[in-house]
Design a protein around this motif. Structure first.
Motif, PDB file in Angstrom:
ATOM      1  N   CYS B 793      -9.165 -11.228  -3.910  1.00  0.00           N
ATOM      2  CA  CYS B 793      -8.144 -11.787  -2.856  1.00  0.00           C
ATOM      3  C   CYS B 793      -8.242 -13.231  -2.822  1.00  0.00           C
ATOM      4  N   LEU B 794      -9.571 -13.681  -2.738  1.00  0.00           N
ATOM      5  CA  LEU B 794      -9.855 -15.143  -2.608  1.00  0.00           C
ATOM      6  C   LEU B 794      -9.426 -15.930  -3.841  1.00  0.00           C
ATOM      7  N   ALA B 795      -9.393 -15.175  -4.974  1.00  0.00           N
ATOM      8  CA  ALA B 795      -9.331 -15.726  -6.433  1.00  0.00           C
ATOM      9  C   ALA B 795      -8.065 -16.145  -6.623  1.00  0.00           C
ATOM     10  N   GLY B 796      -6.864 -15.393  -5.861  1.00  0.00           N
ATOM     11  CA  GLY B 796      -5.495 -16.019  -6.043  1.00  0.00           C
ATOM     12  C   GLY B 796      -4.480 -14.542  -6.199  1.00  0.00           C
ATOM     13  N   GLU B 797      -3.109 -14.856  -6.039  1.00  0.00           N
ATOM     14  CA  GLU B 797      -2.205 -13.883  -5.928  1.00  0.00           C
ATOM     15  C   GLU B 797      -2.158 -13.015  -7.194  1.00  0.00           C
ATOM     16  N   ASP B 798      -2.286 -13.885  -8.407  1.00  0.00           N
ATOM     17  CA  ASP B 798      -2.345 -13.108  -9.795  1.00  0.00           C
ATOM     18  C   ASP B 798      -3.349 -12.240  -9.876  1.00  0.00           C
ATOM     19  N   ARG B 799      -4.497 -12.217  -9.298  1.00  0.00           N
ATOM     20  CA  ARG B 799      -5.450 -11.230  -9.251  1.00  0.00           C
ATOM     21  C   ARG B 799      -5.385  -9.566  -8.492  1.00  0.00           C
ATOM     22  N   GLY B 800      -3.830  -9.612  -8.057  1.00  0.00           N
ATOM     23  CA  GLY B 800      -3.620  -8.658  -7.149  1.00  0.00           C
ATOM     24  C   GLY B 800      -3.670  -6.945  -7.758  1.00  0.00           C
ATOM     25  N   MET B 801      -3.287  -7.090  -9.259  1.00  0.00           N
ATOM     26  CA  MET B 801      -3.679  -5.688  -9.923  1.00  0.00           C
ATOM     27  C   MET B 801      -5.173  -5.458 -10.069  1.00  0.00           C
ATOM     28  N   LYS B 802      -5.724  -6.352 -10.290  1.00  0.00           N
ATOM     29  CA  LYS B 802      -7.413  -5.943 -10.641  1.00  0.00           C
ATOM     30  C   LYS B 802      -7.724  -5.590  -8.971  1.00  0.00           C
ATOM     31  N   ALA B 803      -7.287  -6.134  -8.008  1.00  0.00           N
ATOM     32  CA  ALA B 803      -7.668  -5.996  -6.606  1.00  0.00           C
ATOM     33  C   ALA B 803      -7.287  -4.515  -6.184  1.00  0.00           C
ATOM     34  N   LEU B 804      -6.036  -4.117  -6.633  1.00  0.00           N
ATOM     35  CA  LEU B 804      -5.490  -2.667  -6.424  1.00  0.00           C
ATOM     36  C   LEU B 804      -6.416  -1.836  -7.142  1.00  0.00           C
ATOM     37  N   GLU B 805      -6.645  -1.868  -8.270  1.00  0.00           N
ATOM     38  CA  GLU B 805      -7.642  -1.070  -9.189  1.00  0.00           C
ATOM     39  C   GLU B 805      -8.996  -0.925  -8.253  1.00  0.00           C
ATOM     40  N   ILE B 806      -9.437  -2.073  -7.801  1.00  0.00           N
ATOM     41  CA  ILE B 806     -10.674  -1.869  -6.980  1.00  0.00           C
ATOM     42  C   ILE B 806     -10.521  -1.004  -5.881  1.00  0.00           C
ATOM     43  N   VAL B 807      -9.440  -1.048  -5.093  1.00  0.00           N
ATOM     44  CA  VAL B 807      -9.176  -0.271  -4.050  1.00  0.00           C
ATOM     45  C   VAL B 807      -9.041   1.224  -4.514  1.00  0.00           C
ATOM     46  N   GLY B 808      -8.496   1.450  -5.779  1.00  0.00           N
ATOM     47  CA  GLY B 808      -8.479   2.662  -6.210  1.00  0.00           C
ATOM     48  C   GLY B 808      -9.785   3.263  -6.599  1.00  0.00           C
ATOM     49  N   LEU B 809     -10.669   2.663  -6.888  1.00  0.00           N
ATOM     50  CA  LEU B 809     -11.967   3.173  -7.323  1.00  0.00           C
ATOM     51  C   LEU B 809     -12.664   3.705  -5.837  1.00  0.00           C
ATOM     52  N   MET B 810     -12.248   3.259  -4.927  1.00  0.00           N
ATOM     53  CA  MET B 810     -13.107   3.777  -3.668  1.00  0.00           C
ATOM     54  C   MET B 810     -13.111   5.177  -3.285  1.00  0.00           C
ATOM     55  N   LYS B 811     -14.228   5.556  -2.871  1.00  0.00           N
ATOM     56  CA  LYS B 811     -14.468   7.191  -2.389  1.00  0.00           C
ATOM     57  C   LYS B 811     -13.628   7.206  -1.177  1.00  0.00           C
ATOM     58  N   ASP B 812     -13.767   6.481  -0.194  1.00  0.00           N
ATOM     59  CA  ASP B 812     -12.761   6.756   1.070  1.00  0.00           C
ATOM     60  C   ASP B 812     -12.809   8.195   1.700  1.00  0.00           C
ATOM     61  N   ASN B 813     -14.089   8.841   2.014  1.00  0.00           N
ATOM     62  CA  ASN B 813     -14.109   9.981   2.327  1.00  0.00           C
ATOM     63  C   ASN B 813     -13.531  10.200   3.689  1.00  0.00           C
ATOM     64  N   ASN B 814     -13.755   9.147   4.635  1.00  0.00           N
ATOM     65  CA  ASN B 814     -13.328   9.277   5.938  1.00  0.00           C
ATOM     66  C   ASN B 814     -11.903   8.321   6.100  1.00  0.00           C
ATOM     67  N   GLY B 815     -11.394   8.004   5.099  1.00  0.00           N
ATOM     68  CA  GLY B 815     -10.108   7.498   5.355  1.00  0.00           C
ATOM     69  C   GLY B 815     -10.001   6.053   6.207  1.00  0.00           C
ATOM     70  N   LYS B 816     -11.302   5.568   6.399  1.00  0.00           N
ATOM     71  CA  LYS B 816     -11.164   4.191   7.166  1.00  0.00           C
ATOM     72  C   LYS B 816     -11.205   3.208   6.160  1.00  0.00           C
ATOM     73  N   MET B 817     -11.772   3.481   5.162  1.00  0.00           N
ATOM     74  CA  MET B 817     -11.979   2.242   3.931  1.00  0.00           C
ATOM     75  C   MET B 817     -10.706   1.868   3.540  1.00  0.00           C
ATOM     76  N   LEU B 818      -9.529   2.656   3.263  1.00  0.00           N
ATOM     77  CA  LEU B 818      -8.477   2.183   2.802  1.00  0.00           C
ATOM     78  C   LEU B 818      -7.967   1.188   3.878  1.00  0.00           C
ATOM     79  N   GLU B 819      -7.885   1.423   4.833  1.00  0.00           N
ATOM     80  CA  GLU B 819      -7.760   1.027   6.042  1.00  0.00           C
ATOM     81  C   GLU B 819      -8.116  -0.590   6.295  1.00  0.00           C
ATOM     82  N   LEU B 820      -9.448  -0.495   5.929  1.00  0.00           N
ATOM     83  CA  LEU B 820     -10.315  -1.652   6.082  1.00  0.00           C
ATOM     84  C   LEU B 820      -9.863  -2.759   4.839  1.00  0.00           C
ATOM     85  N   ALA B 821      -9.528  -2.000   3.800  1.00  0.00           N
ATOM     86  CA  ALA B 821      -9.224  -2.743   2.485  1.00  0.00           C
ATOM     87  C   ALA B 821      -7.819  -3.296   2.733  1.00  0.00           C
TER      88      ALA B 821
END
Lengths: 241, 852
Positions: B793-821
């Motif tokens: 996110c810090l690196a810039g708007e154009d890195r959004g795709m990669k950022a979304l991919e990183i979010v997709g990798l999250m385990k997020d078993n309790n559902g809070k992590m995506l909210e945090l993201a």
């Protein structure tokens, strides 16, 4: 009524502070984790290396329940490299260990007792704050854990002398409102230097003070003789000093 | 031979020191003495010798090669003479002091000159302009000796030390100073301190101050067996017979003794000598020992070895008298003895490249001998000694590249697959008279071989309070051991009629100690043993896997599918066995492993491949403290098995490549790592300096390393100048890059550990501690991903795709992590990204509901 102790910390006090440092031990006996005021101590499980405060490590070492791993900078190889640096560079001391990158969003400054500067993972090329007292204590209590303890002792002595002579040389500059750059000076060295640096400063102040006294006496005499007085101004200056 | 012919001395020279040498083919014998001529005798004829006149006086050394000989004299002249034209050809070199000794390299190209000068000169015999100087010794040199390859020279100095030089490089270098082996002698003393290389090339012997002949192995500089010669005066000469089976010694007490090299016993003694023998040479092929004394006489002693022992001389090359032959292998699996023919019950694997004693290794770029060493030991009778000890096989070249040596013509098949030799994890080979049988995190078991036919076994623990150390005398000669918290397991090999024995000794029990022994069927050898908390596993030479309970009840016997067997390991109910499988692309056998659960009688992985790179070997195999299999290979990589409980899902995952460790990044250190165990998610090993391959005594301390999956190279050490030069931006960029690498590594490592722990937990009843550490790992994975997200996110708007991919990798078993993201994205003002993360969260929630 002055305290019988000199100002500052005495060597035993500095050594006491140094005992907070973490060192790495190889336990030879199991020990459950301990909940202490200073924090939780990890359980000991031979032969896994464990970081422990120096005081506990020394205690276990004396009871033959653990071996202490000397930090990498206490190896003859590193010490001789540092000694060479110290003797080659006439001014300044060898640099202190690099600080680890600060954890983000954390404003707590890390300082030696909480940094692993004397564990087996410490940097091999720099002396930490408590280098002298830690080295002495380890050599005294755990000489058999060193590879070449005699050589280490010799090198430590050499380092101490080189650095103390630099400190003393620095004091010569103090006369003309100079200063010494004391970056990288260890705790015990500060304590040791305090005695004579303090003495020198005191002596200088006394010389200045007696001169001042003479001048004041002379002025008093002059005032009594009816000369124009500048005493108010002078007294202000004295207070400022 | 009842009437032994009296040996008649021949007055070769005027009374005084006399020396001699045989030509390599043994046809001619040349002597020099105090007078100014040399004499050449022909073997087997009693004719008057040929005399060469134009020679110096007071000659003190002589060597002979093919068609020439070289003599050195006390006035410092070293000259070459022709045996064809019987004249002096040229003066090779001059020294300032008297020449004391000469040595000719086996190929005849180089001669080493020892003199009272401080330097030893090594001169080319064809071109005297080529000279190498050896200057490390501080005093005059009494003797020099080439080893059998001609690449190393031993220099016996008058200061009582032996200096060993390597001549294989351009510039000769001293590789070892051996002190305490030889006596301080004056350079003109009659007593000898000469180094005698044993003909098999792996050891040398020297006379000691106590008038013994001490053998020292070359590879590890350990003292091996010694000959108690009982000479009453200093030894003046000694010589190995050409096959190394007999040692002849003589001293100024006027006796000549012959010794059996393998038993160090006296074979025969001649005590009718008239004068002190100064030089002694065996005829290269016949039963003749020739010697010259200090009275100018030459004796050609035919039938020197009495007929009852003469068969010793007929034997093929004999091994040097080691305490324990290093070729016995890492785990002491004695290879089949030297036999005629190349039949092996188990095809032997060539020595691993990189061992210090593999001659071929050291001689890779041989500066001296032009045609290499392959031809030095010519296997001309097909006896197989040229490869019987694994020394001369060019194993490091790989099996498919059969070298064009003379061996090929005699071997029946040009291609022989290489099988992996069996080994016991955690053990070391004999070095001197000791070895470790087992070394792990519980303790270590080591054995010392004593004079008589027994060993002393010592078991020591790291935790001295929990277990008591013990040691015992061991008449069975145990050669394998396993140690864990419950007990110690030993095994010994069959010898003669006695079968192999398995011996289990529990540390403590609540009844009396119930140690047990069990015998294997006759002739069955133990290849590897393993001990777990509930079972004892033995793999044998007949390819049986035998499983016993801890009380010695045989539970299972089955034949291993992959054979010959290599090793085994065990943890709780799990047993891992490894054997040689089909031949892989590099010509050696692929290793196959099988993992089974003994209690449930379930095979998890059957004959799956142990993933090794070509030409590498397996160094160790063990289970970690969490019960996952690990292997460490000869390239220094630690691998673990992922998903090994699901058949055909197992995958080898590298967790540490020791070549990429930051401590090696300076390139100055030369060290290797001897694996011990994996515990607390750390690799425990012993750091070996230099060329060592195995730990030795005193026991080195264990080191630990964090796992480091080889993703990028080792962290680069910045020099100080760089730091000064760097601009703020550049520095920041580099820091961010390093941080990114660190996060990526942490993500991959934690995911691996998570998967492994998840497998463990699903297949067993998890302890609360395990559950805790699983959820810790889960959280730390998501945390790492959050940090990576922050960076993107810090690196810039154009890195959004990669950022979304990183979010997709999250385990997020309790559902809070995506909210945090989402919140992280919002904080950096990435609205679009935040919305997409919100969508993702909704989709996931919907999916979970569907599944429900």
């Amino acid at each position: 009524m002055a305290l019988p102790l000199p100002p500052g910390l005495t060597p035993p006090e500095i050594a006491f502070l140094c005992e907070m440092e973490l060192v790495t031990v190889i336990p030879r006996q199991r020990l459950e984790g301990l909940e202490l005021l200073g924090g939780r101590l990890p359980p000991l499980n031979p032969p896994h290396r464990t970081p422990l405060p120096l005081w506990l490590a020394l205690l276990l070492k004396r009871q033959r329940r653990a071996n202490i791993l000397p930090p990498p900078w206490l190896s003859p190889h590193s010490l001789s490299a540092i000694l060479e640096y110290e003797t080659k560079n006439e001014e300044g001391f060898s640099p202190t260990p690099r600080l680890p990158p600060l954890p983000s969003n954390n404003s707590i400054m890390f300082s030696p007792p909480f940094l692993p500067s004397s564990t087996a993972e410490a940097a091999p090329d720099a002396l930490p704050y408590h280098w002298l007292e830690l080295g002495e204590m380890l050599l005294e209590a755990a000489a058999d854990d060193f590879e070449d303890s005699d050589n280490v002792r010799k090198l430590l002595q050499g380092l101490r002398e080189v650095r103390m002579s630099k400190l003393r040389k620095g004091v010569e500059l103090l006369d003309a409102e100079g200063g010494i750059k004391m970056n990288g000076v260890g705790g015990m060295e500060v304590g040791e230097a305090r005695a004579f640096v303090g003495g020198v400063i005191d002596g200088l102040r006394k010389i200045v003070a007696s001169r001042e006294q003479q001048r004041r006496d002379r002025e008093k005499e002059e005032r009594e003789n009816g000369y124009p007085s500048t005493a108010d101004y002078d007294e202000d200056e004295m207070e400022m000093q | 031979m009842a009437l032994q012919q009296r040996i008649r001395g021949r007055q070769a020279h005027a009374p005084g020191s006399t020396f001699l040498a045989y030509t390599p083919n043994g046809n001619k014998l040349v002597t020099v003495g105090v007078d100014n001529f040399c004499r050449i005798y022909s073997t087997g004829s009693d004719d008057e010798p040929v005399t060469i006149d134009d020679c110096q006086e007071n000659n003190s050394a002589i060597v002979a090669g093919d068609g020439f000989f070289i003599a050195g004299s006390e006035d410092g002249v070293v000259s070459r003479f022709s045996l064809e034209r019987n004249n002096m050809e040229e003066m090779l070199v001059r020294t300032n002091g008297p020449v004391r000794d000469l040595a000719l390299s086996p190929d005849g190209n180089w001669v080493a000159v020892a003199s009272d000068d401080l330097t030893v000169k090594v001169v080319n015999t064809r071109d005297m302009m080529q000279i190498q100087y050896l200057r490390d010794q501080p005093g005059p040199v009494k003797h020099v000796a080439f080893d059998n390859s001609g690449s190393r020279l031993t220099v016996s100095c008058t200061d009582g030390n032996i200096y060993v030089y390597s001549l294989s490089s351009e510039e000769p270098s001293m590789i070892k100073k051996v002190d305490g082996m030889i006596k301080r002698l004056e350079s003109d003393a009659e007593a000898s301190s000469k180094v005698l290389w044993h003909p098999d090339g792996r050891a040398f012997a020297t006379p000691t101050p106590t008038r013994e002949i001490q053998v020292m192995s070359f590879s590890d500089w350990e003292r091996q067996r010694s000959f108690r010669t009982k000479h009453s005066a200093d030894i003046t000469a000694a010589a190995w017979s050409p096959n190394g089976a007999i040692l002849a010694t003589t001293s100024s007490d006027l006796t000549l003794r012959l010794w059996d090299a393998s038993t160090q016993t006296l074979l025969h003694e001649y005590n009718d000598l008239k004068a002190t023998i100064l030089a002694m040479v065996w005829h290269p092929t016949e039963n003749i020992l020739s010697y010259t004394n200090n009275d100018g006489e030459l004796f050609i002693h035919t039938d020197i070895v009495p007929s009852e022992h003469a068969s010793l001389l007929q034997k093929s090359l004999q091994p040097a008298p080691f305490f324990h032959d290093p070729s016995e292998g890492r785990a002491g699996n004695a290879q089949p003895k030297l036999t005629n023919g190349t039949k092996h019950t188990l095809p032997d694997r060539a020595r691993r490249a990189g061992t210090p004693d593999s001659l071929d290794d050291i001689l890779g770029s041989d500066g001296i001998s032009d045609d290499g060493v392959d031809d030095f030991v010519v296997d001309d009778d097909g006896a197989g000694y040229a490869n019987g000890y694994g020394k001369r096989t060019n194993g490091h070249l790989g099996a498919l590249q059969n070298p064009s040596s003379k061996r090929r013509a005699y071997s029946s098949s040009s291609f022989r697959p290489e099988t992996h030799e069996a080994f016991q994890p955690g053990s070391t080979p004999w070095r001197g008279n000791r070895r470790y049988l087992c070394l792990n995190l519980v303790g270590f078991v080591w054995t010392v071989s004593q004079e008589a036919s027994h060993h002393t076994v010592t078991v020591e623990f790291y935790d001295r309070e929990f277990h008591r150390d013990f040691h015992f005398t061991d008449p069975w000669l145990y050669d394998k051991a396993c140690l864990n918290d419950n007990g110690t397991l030993f095994s010994c090999q069959p010898s003669g009629d006695a079968p192999a024995i398995i011996y289990y000794r529990p540390h403590e029990t609540w009844t009396t100690r119930t140690d047990w022994r069990t015998e294997l069927p006759r002739g069955e050898r133990v290849m590897a043993i393993a001990l777990s908390e509930s079972y004892v596993v033995v793999t044998t030479s007949t390819n049986y896997v035998r499983i016993f309970t801890l009380f010695g009840i045989p539970l299972r016997v089955y034949r291993q599918k992959a054979s010959p067997t290599v090793t085994c390991a065990a943890w709780r109910d799990y047993v891992l066995t490894i054997g040689n499988g089909p031949i892989a692309g590099d010509g050696s056998c692929q290793l196959l492993y099988t993992i089974e659960n003994v209690k449930r009688d379930e095979v998890y992985q059957s004959e799956d491949i142990v993933a090794l790179t070509p030409h590498s070997t397996l160094s160790s195999v063990f289970f970690s403290d969490e019960g996952d299999p690990f292997i460490y290979d000869s390239t220094g990589v630690l691998l673990t098995l992922l998903h090994w409980r699901t058949p055909s899902q197992a995958r080898w995952m590298p967790l540490l490549d020791t070549n990429l460790l930051s401590r090696l990044s300076t390139g100055q250190k030369q060290e290797s790592y001897w694996p011990v165990a994996v515990a607390n998610r750390r690799f425990h090993c012993i750091i070996l300096k230099g060329q060592d391959t195995h730990p030795y005594f005193p026991r080195p301390i264990l080191s630990e390393f964090e796992f480091q999956i080889p993703i990028t190279g080792p962290p680069k050490e910045k020099s100080e100048e760089d730091e000064v030069m760097e601009d703020g931006d550049e520095e920041k960029g580099r820091k961010a890059n390093r941080e990114k690498e660190r996060l990526e590594h942490a993500f991959l490592l934690n995911s691996t550990l998570y998967l492994q722990l998840l497998d463990t937990i699903t297949s067993s009843r998890p302890s609360p501690h395990q559950r805790q550490s699983l959820s810790d790992l889960e959280i730390s994975i998501d945390k790492t991903l959050l940090q990576m997200l922050g960076q993107e996110c810090l690196a810039g708007e154009d890195r959004g795709m990669k950022a979304l991919e990183i979010v997709g990798l999250m385990k997020d078993n309790n559902g809070k992590m995506l909210e945090l993201a989402r919140r992280v994205a919002m904080r950096y003002g990435r609205e679009v990204l935040g919305e997409k993360i919100g969508e993702l969260a909704e989709r996931r929630a919907a999916q979970i509901e569907e599944e429900d």
